[in-house]
Each structure stands twice: as C-alpha cells, then as structure tokens.
Scaffold this motif. Structure first.
Motif, short mmCIF file in Angstrom:
data_model
loop_
_atom_site.label_atom_id
_atom_site.label_comp_id
_atom_site.label_asym_id
_atom_site.label_seq_id
_atom_site.Cartn_x
_atom_site.Cartn_y
_atom_site.Cartn_z
N TYR A 1 -0.80 -33.21 22.67
CA TYR A 1 0.17 -34.30 22.59
C TYR A 1 1.55 -33.71 22.35
CZ TYR A 1 -4.05 -37.09 21.74
OH TYR A 1 -5.29 -37.68 21.83
N ARG B 1 -1.77 -35.40 26.86
CA ARG B 1 -2.43 -36.69 27.02
C ARG B 1 -1.45 -37.84 26.79
NH1 ARG B 1 -8.64 -36.68 24.76
NH2 ARG B 1 -9.33 -34.79 25.85
N GLU B 2 -0.53 -37.62 25.85
CA GLU B 2 0.45 -38.66 25.54
C GLU B 2 1.69 -38.00 24.96
OE1 GLU B 2 0.72 -42.97 23.19
OE2 GLU B 2 -1.17 -41.87 23.27
N LEU B 3 2.84 -38.58 25.28
CA LEU B 3 4.10 -38.12 24.72
C LEU B 3 4.62 -39.18 23.76
CD1 LEU B 3 3.82 -36.48 27.44
CD2 LEU B 3 6.31 -36.44 27.50
N PHE B 4 4.82 -38.78 22.50
CA PHE B 4 5.41 -39.67 21.50
C PHE B 4 6.90 -39.34 21.42
CE2 PHE B 4 0.96 -38.98 20.29
CZ PHE B 4 0.50 -40.29 20.29
N ALA C 1 -1.90 -42.89 15.95
CA ALA C 1 -2.12 -43.05 17.39
C ALA C 1 -3.09 -42.00 17.93
CB ALA C 1 -0.79 -42.96 18.12
N ILE C 2 -3.01 -40.78 17.41
CA ILE C 2 -3.92 -39.72 17.87
C ILE C 2 -5.33 -40.00 17.38
CG2 ILE C 2 -4.49 -37.26 17.59
CD1 ILE C 2 -1.48 -36.69 17.64
N SER D 1 11.20 -35.95 32.56
CA SER D 1 9.91 -36.45 33.07
C SER D 1 9.73 -36.10 34.54
CB SER D 1 9.82 -37.96 32.88
OG SER D 1 9.82 -38.31 31.51
N VAL E 1 2.37 -41.26 14.61
CA VAL E 1 1.74 -40.36 15.59
C VAL E 1 0.32 -40.01 15.17
CG1 VAL E 1 1.87 -38.06 16.61
CG2 VAL E 1 3.94 -39.47 16.43
#
Length: 209
Positions: free
Chosen positions: A114, A139-142, A163-164, A128, A160
């Motif tokens: 992440y 997997r995801e960008l915070f 969320a993880i 991006s 964060v």
C-alpha cells in the motif's frame, strides 16, 4: 534514527510513502520553472515558499489548485498564470527512486503493498499517469487529498491501519521524514526511515521477503 526489530514473517503488509521513497522529487526544478516564468532567480523564491496553512489545506483537499496557486502568487510575489504554476508544480517529479521498482515487484508477490502519501490533486493527476507502472504494485493508495488527513497526524495513521485491516504492529511503514516515522510509531506501526532504496532492501531481507 534507530532501526526497528524486523523478523522473518512479522509483516502482514508493507506501506510506502511516495516522495523520496518510490518517486524521486526535486523541488529545485519547481523553483527554477517558476522563476523562469516570473523573470527572477530561484533563490528569490526559495526563501518565500513555506509549507504553511495553505499548503497543508491543499494537501487535505480543502483548497483547489486554483486557490492554492493564488495563495502562492501572494506568498511568492510573482504574477504567473495557473498553467505556469502547474507546470512548475509537476516538474518536481524526476523519476522513480533508483532500484525501487524491482524491490516492489518482488515484495508484491509475498505481501500486499500500500502507499500512504501527503499529496494534492494536481500531483495525483500527474503521477498517476506518468508513473502508472511502478504504482501498479500497490493494492491501494491512501492519499491525503482524498482521505482529508495527512501525516503525521494520528488520525491519518489510524484511518490507514483500519482500511488495511491488519494489526498496526504488523504493518511495516517506509518514509523519508523523521516526523512521519515518529508519528507512525506513536500509533503502533513498525516504521523504517528511508534514506535510499538500500534501506528498503535491508528491511525486506530482514523480513524474509
């Protein structure tokens, strides 16, 4: 800064800052671009730029790019256009950090990756597209401008971690700024201070990744 105790199998997820950890940045390029448009010297602008309230509100998505550039216009004392500000603002990115892509590629096969970055809408739109390849390992960008929270505030780390969905102590966080490392450790994360990709490689080796 002291190194955390890292043991094989002790990470459920790796969490990376972007600037100076994954993507290389050079603010001198930004200042040079703005100065070129304004007809002054970069040194004239360097002393006037600060990560002030406007800067932080922009990173939390509370100010638009146009509002931030207007604040910069006043702070820097230059009358350049929004387009010229944006050109210089995005010139800060100078490529991937040397050696980071192979490390991310290897790690992504073993644990979820992440990213967690203080950034703003203009930079997000730029990187991006420009760095889609290396960012694809996450997997995801915070991103602070999307979640409305920024490091090193405690609420940002808590958001964060939740969320993880892994225990904080089993998330290994990589950042280049001491204040962000300290903030992460205060919220229970295992944090590694990064000065080069070698620090990431050594931590991964210690984790058995």
């Amino acid at each position: 800064m002291n190194r955390p105790m890292l043991l094989p199998g002790s990470a459920d997820a790796l969490l990376f800052d972007l600037g100076r950890v994954v993507l290389d940045v050079d603010f001198k390029k930004t200042l040079a671009c703005w100065a070129g448009h304004a007809g002054c010297e970069p040194a004239d602008l360097a002393g006037r730029f600060s990560r002030d309230e406007f800067y932080q509100r922009h990173e939390k998505g509370e100010l638009s790019d146009a509002e931030f550039f207007q604040a910069l216009r006043t702070a820097l004392g230059i009358a350049i256009s929004d387009a010229q500000f944006l050109e210089g603002w995005n010139a800060i990115f100078s490529g991937e950090m040397p050696g980071i892509a192979p490390l991310l590629a290897r790690a992504a096969k073993r644990v979820p990756l992440y990213a967690f970055s203080n950034t703003n809408a203009a930079h997000v739109e730029h990187f991006s597209a420009a760095y889609a390849g290396v960012l694809g390992y996450f997997r995801e960008l915070f991103l602070s401008s999307a979640i409305g929270l920024r490091k090193p505030d405690a609420e940002a780390y808590d958001h964060v971690v939740k969320a993880i969905g892994a225990p904080a102590e089993r998330i290994v966080f990589f950042d280049d700024l001491a204040e962000n490392i300290e903030g992460a450790r205060a919220r229970g994360l295992t944090a590694v201070h990064v000065t080069s990709s070698d620090d990431v490689a050594e931590a991964m080796a210690a984790l058995g990744i």
